[in-house]
Design a protein around this motif. Structure first.
Motif, PDB file in Angstrom:
ATOM      1  N   ALA B  47     -35.408 -55.192  -3.918  1.00 13.01           N
ATOM      2  CA  ALA B  47     -34.320 -55.189  -4.895  1.00 13.01           C
ATOM      3  C   ALA B  47     -34.312 -53.928  -5.712  1.00 13.01           C
ATOM      4  O   ALA B  47     -35.233 -53.116  -5.687  1.00 13.01           O
ATOM      5  N   ALA B  48     -33.257 -53.810  -6.487  1.00 12.03           N
ATOM      6  CA  ALA B  48     -32.874 -52.515  -7.032  1.00 12.03           C
ATOM      7  C   ALA B  48     -33.674 -52.089  -8.239  1.00 12.03           C
ATOM      8  O   ALA B  48     -34.094 -50.949  -8.351  1.00 12.03           O
ATOM      9  N   SER B  49     -33.882 -53.013  -9.165  1.00 10.72           N
ATOM     10  CA  SER B  49     -34.510 -52.590 -10.408  1.00 10.72           C
ATOM     11  C   SER B  49     -36.029 -52.558 -10.269  1.00 10.72           C
ATOM     12  O   SER B  49     -36.759 -52.498 -11.240  1.00 10.72           O
ATOM     13  N   ALA B  50     -36.493 -52.616  -9.034  1.00 10.62           N
ATOM     14  CA  ALA B  50     -37.931 -52.639  -8.794  1.00 10.62           C
ATOM     15  C   ALA B  50     -38.593 -51.400  -9.408  1.00 10.62           C
ATOM     16  O   ALA B  50     -38.179 -50.279  -9.195  1.00 10.62           O
ATOM     17  N   VAL B  51     -39.601 -51.659 -10.185  1.00 10.54           N
ATOM     18  CA  VAL B  51     -40.414 -50.571 -10.705  1.00 10.54           C
ATOM     19  C   VAL B  51     -41.426 -50.213  -9.624  1.00 10.54           C
ATOM     20  O   VAL B  51     -41.828 -51.052  -8.831  1.00 10.54           O
ATOM     21  N   ALA B  52     -41.806 -48.955  -9.587  1.00 12.12           N
ATOM     22  CA  ALA B  52     -42.756 -48.528  -8.558  1.00 12.12           C
ATOM     23  C   ALA B  52     -44.152 -48.996  -8.929  1.00 12.12           C
ATOM     24  O   ALA B  52     -45.037 -48.212  -9.212  1.00 12.12           O
ATOM     25  N   SER B  53     -44.330 -50.315  -9.009  1.00 13.74           N
ATOM     26  CA  SER B  53     -45.618 -50.858  -9.384  1.00 13.74           C
ATOM     27  C   SER B  53     -46.045 -51.864  -8.347  1.00 13.74           C
ATOM     28  O   SER B  53     -45.510 -52.954  -8.265  1.00 13.74           O
ATOM     29  N   ALA B  54     -46.985 -51.477  -7.547  1.00  8.01           N
ATOM     30  CA  ALA B  54     -47.437 -52.352  -6.477  1.00  8.01           C
ATOM     31  C   ALA B  54     -48.629 -53.184  -6.922  1.00  8.01           C
ATOM     32  O   ALA B  54     -49.172 -53.959  -6.151  1.00  8.01           O
ATOM     33  N   ALA B  55     -49.032 -53.066  -8.193  1.00 11.56           N
ATOM     34  CA  ALA B  55     -50.237 -53.749  -8.649  1.00 11.56           C
ATOM     35  C   ALA B  55     -50.099 -55.266  -8.513  1.00 11.56           C
ATOM     36  O   ALA B  55     -49.073 -55.836  -8.857  1.00 11.56           O
ATOM     37  N   VAL B  56     -51.129 -55.892  -7.972  1.00 13.98           N
ATOM     38  CA  VAL B  56     -51.206 -57.352  -7.880  1.00 13.98           C
ATOM     39  C   VAL B  56     -52.555 -57.762  -8.451  1.00 13.98           C
ATOM     40  O   VAL B  56     -53.594 -57.266  -8.006  1.00 13.98           O
ATOM     41  N   TYR B  57     -52.547 -58.628  -9.458  1.00 13.90           N
ATOM     42  CA  TYR B  57     -53.786 -59.105 -10.053  1.00 13.90           C
ATOM     43  C   TYR B  57     -53.982 -60.569  -9.702  1.00 13.90           C
ATOM     44  O   TYR B  57     -53.042 -61.358  -9.819  1.00 13.90           O
ATOM     45  N   PRO B  58     -55.197 -60.942  -9.288  1.00  7.80           N
ATOM     46  CA  PRO B  58     -55.419 -62.322  -8.860  1.00  7.80           C
ATOM     47  C   PRO B  58     -55.306 -63.295 -10.034  1.00  7.80           C
ATOM     48  O   PRO B  58     -55.705 -62.973 -11.144  1.00  7.80           O
ATOM     49  N   PHE B  59     -54.734 -64.460  -9.772  1.00  8.80           N
ATOM     50  CA  PHE B  59     -54.639 -65.469 -10.828  1.00  8.80           C
ATOM     51  C   PHE B  59     -55.956 -66.217 -10.999  1.00  8.80           C
ATOM     52  O   PHE B  59     -56.363 -66.536 -12.116  1.00  8.80           O
ATOM     53  N   PHE B  60     -56.620 -66.511  -9.898  1.00 12.96           N
ATOM     54  CA  PHE B  60     -57.872 -67.269  -9.958  1.00 12.96           C
ATOM     55  C   PHE B  60     -59.058 -66.333 -10.174  1.00 12.96           C
ATOM     56  O   PHE B  60     -59.052 -65.201  -9.706  1.00 12.96           O
ATOM     57  N   GLY B  61     -60.063 -66.810 -10.885  1.00  9.62           N
ATOM     58  CA  GLY B  61     -61.234 -65.981 -11.112  1.00  9.62           C
ATOM     59  C   GLY B  61     -62.016 -66.470 -12.309  1.00  9.62           C
ATOM     60  O   GLY B  61     -61.653 -67.462 -12.941  1.00  9.62           O
TER      61      GLY B  61
END
Lengths: 438, 438
Positions: B47-61
């Motif tokens: 999609a269009a307004s996507a920021v160039a941020s590919a960061a994914v942080y795990p929810f579990f931990g």
């Protein structure tokens, strides 16, 4: 706090110049002295929340930027009421705004740190929160509301009543309008768009500060996500109904369409009943609508119903007559039992140029969330902005059609509204409105 | 709108799976049929307004994310009140929230399009506005307010009053507090941070939707720009006073400091007067303060006064005792006439660990603008968030010191407040709060 300080006697150091240096990679310019200890007051490393957006759009030019400019991701919009000032003071305000806008859109702060006579004991000319940030595609677009020409009590405060464009007609009441006075109207408006919200907020804040004593904010709106593309290179974003929005928007590359539908022409003034509006040639007319979406109700509606209301699929955004997002809708196509595939009250049908005498508008809307109401529902929706050559033949009839017939109305409430004449761009070093006040 | 449709009989297609494919570059999965015409419902280009941020942080931990995670640029925070539900229903809500949070933080939508038995005639499980957007570093952090343990009327609604941590004490009244009920308190809170505001808003909206009938939003806040760094790699951002903020913040790399000042430990429970809070080991305590800044007044204050109030230079952010941004302030240094270079009422002095028995907090604040007031002043300020091991020995004494002595108070008004126990992270497939309700 008022102890004399050597820094006060230093020549008025332009932050623009300093930041120009800093922007080019140089550090450590502008050594000040405070309390007898040398401190490096102006060293400005690139700041942290900087978005990777190096875009810089010129403020001066034939048209104001922020109209066909590739739609930036974030918005801060403000409507202003002018105080008890003279025509000359209004012109001076527009000159000050234009000069500041030219600096900020170039990525520079507004003016110098304090006056030359007292650089350290005067308030900073720039509020500072955008120091070190790039321009991030900032555009500042200035508009004139109907009440600038003729005030609510009929007064011609600035001697321009006779030059009010007929196209700057007050908007009619639309069915189901639920306008709130505090989100409606205004003598002046400023649209600040940027890919970094800190940069857009900084622009409105400083222009408001510059206007102090001359004009004050009547209402304002932050938008966090654009809902339109204005160039073919941009992908289509989604509104808070979860659907792609603005698929059929006017794109900057369609120059013939832009000339015909967006820019006011000198010849428009000939047909003008109210006065000579040749000064608007190269300008445009902005309509803003604050549209609350009852998203909690929408979210409890079936996918079938949502898609039927829009007339497009939710995932791809394809019209119900088939194809993909950019396939032209076929409003004549029928399915089982001869029913139209795109319902007669579907949004895509009612808003489409084919159903509106070929008229289009250039849309530049933004998603907003303003907290929540007493019932825990998000105050969310679409801050709709469109630009056109003449709202009387573009926004008004299309919106009248939608307001009467659109199946989507059940989930919408128009709470704010404004219409503004957006003059042509200022000449280099000039000011927005120079063709009106010359 | 209720006409039977072949698509209804299709197997319940998981949007997660489809979007997983789309995210990996595949298009055109999930061909649906509407009105007899095949349409490509689920093809999802980026999609269009996507920021160039590919960061994914795990929810579990071991810990919830969103605390020492590198501070994202944008915030949507919501405080919830729980309705008239049972303990089991509360647990179910936390399970549902955790499952949805795990999906969204991975960049996936929440669940499938409708129930398996009626995929097209049910409301979509996900509201859709983040379809095609990357995770953009989304973190979802869940906290429990004091009233979850003991309601305002003293009731132990969920059988957990005896397990309320002593560290989750109600905040005292601070001098000059001007708290507004509608920005204060709450049984539960959710902090959604992301580099794309559309992703953060989508998260709060969907978690609010999931809570329907069980909990509803009490108050909420959007923040457009972070005012703290939480890693050494991040540059220091600026607050709306135009100054760098959070220079001396705790950084994730300082693991010994984080362990000592941020995370609750099992041993803390031993000293606990209220009950057994061993379930909080690995958690933290969140204090949120909505702080209005009277920026128009600040903007008319001299640079000298602004810098003296902060105790740092505005450009570089260097302490008045000399050096550069990250130089340690020397509070003993004096200048002409023996006056301290950093004034006794300067913000940097009063907030510094050296002046507060070595205590620190991990700050995660955001700039906000919520429109304007009747006088045209921006409703702007800092939404302050901090995390700590025990607010009684960290936030409370520091804020008491600031509230009594800080020269900056003239330009601040605390209008909202909340304190929440943030449990440790959920085990894989588990839920936030599992150590409390197990």
């Amino acid at each position: 706090m008022s102890e004399p300080d050597p820094a006060q006697a230093a020549p008025g150091i332009s932050r623009r110049g300093l930041l120009g240096l800093a922007g080019a990679g140089a550090l450590g310019a502008g050594i000040g002295v405070a309390g007898g200890i040398a401190v490096d007051r102006f060293a400005l490393p690139p700041a942290a929340s900087a978005v990777a957006s190096a875009a810089v759009y010129p403020f001066f030019g034939a048209h104001q930027s922020g109209i066909v400019t590739p739609a930036q991701d974030r918005l801060h919009f403000a409507s202003f009421d002018v105080g008890d000032i003279t025509r000359d003071e209004l012109v001076e305000l527009l000159q000050d705004w234009s000069a500041a806008a030219a600096l900020m859109t170039a990525g520079d702060p507004v003016g110098v740190y304090g006056a030359v006579s007292g650089p350290y004991d005067a308030p900073p000319d720039d509020t500072g929160e955008a120091l070190g940030l790039p321009a991030a595609g900032l555009t500042i677009t200035i508009g004139f509301g109907p009440t600038l020409f003729t005030s609510a009590d009929g007064a011609d405060r600035f001697g321009i009543a006779g030059r009010r464009p007929a196209a700057l007609a007050d908007l009619p009441h639309f069915p189901a309008d639920a306008l709130v006075e505090t989100f409606t109207g205004g003598d002046l408006c400023i649209q600040a768009c940027s890919d970094d919200p800190q940069v857009a907020v900084h622009a409105i804040r400083n222009l408001s500060r510059i206007a102090f004593g001359r004009a004050s904010i009547r209402w304002s709106q932050l938008g966090f996500g654009r809902t339109s593309s204005t160039t073919t290179a941009q992908l289509t974003p989604r509104n808070l109904f979860g659907f792609k929005d603005g698929t059929a928007n006017i794109k900057a590359e369609e120059t013939a369409v832009v000339d015909e539908q967006v820019w006011a022409a000198a010849s428009d003034a000939a047909a003008d009943a109210l006065g000579d509006a040749a000064w608007m040639a190269g300008g445009s007319y902005l309509v803003a609508r604050k549209i609350r979406m009852t998203i909690e109700t929408w979210d409890r509606t079936s996918l079938r119903e949502q898609e039927a209301i829009v007339g497009r699929t939710k995932g791809e955004g394809a019209p119900f007559s088939g194809g993909t997002e950019f396939s032209e809708p076929d409003f004549a196509a029928t399915g089982r039992g001869g029913a139209p595939l795109i319902a007669t009250d579907a949004h895509v049908r009612l808003a489409h140029p084919d159903q509106n005498a070929g008229t289009k508008m250039l849309r530049r809307g933004y998603n907003f969330v303003d907290g929540n109401d007493d019932l825990g529902r998000l105050n969310a929706g679409l801050f709709f902005i469109c630009y056109q050559r003449d709202p009387r033949t573009q926004f008004v009839p299309i919106q009248m059609n939608l307001a009467k017939n659109d199946a989507m109305n059940e989930y919408l409430r128009h709470v704010g509204s404004g219409v503004f004449a957006v003059p042509p761009g200022a000449s280099e070093g000039g000011f927005v409105g120079e063709t009106l006040f010359a």
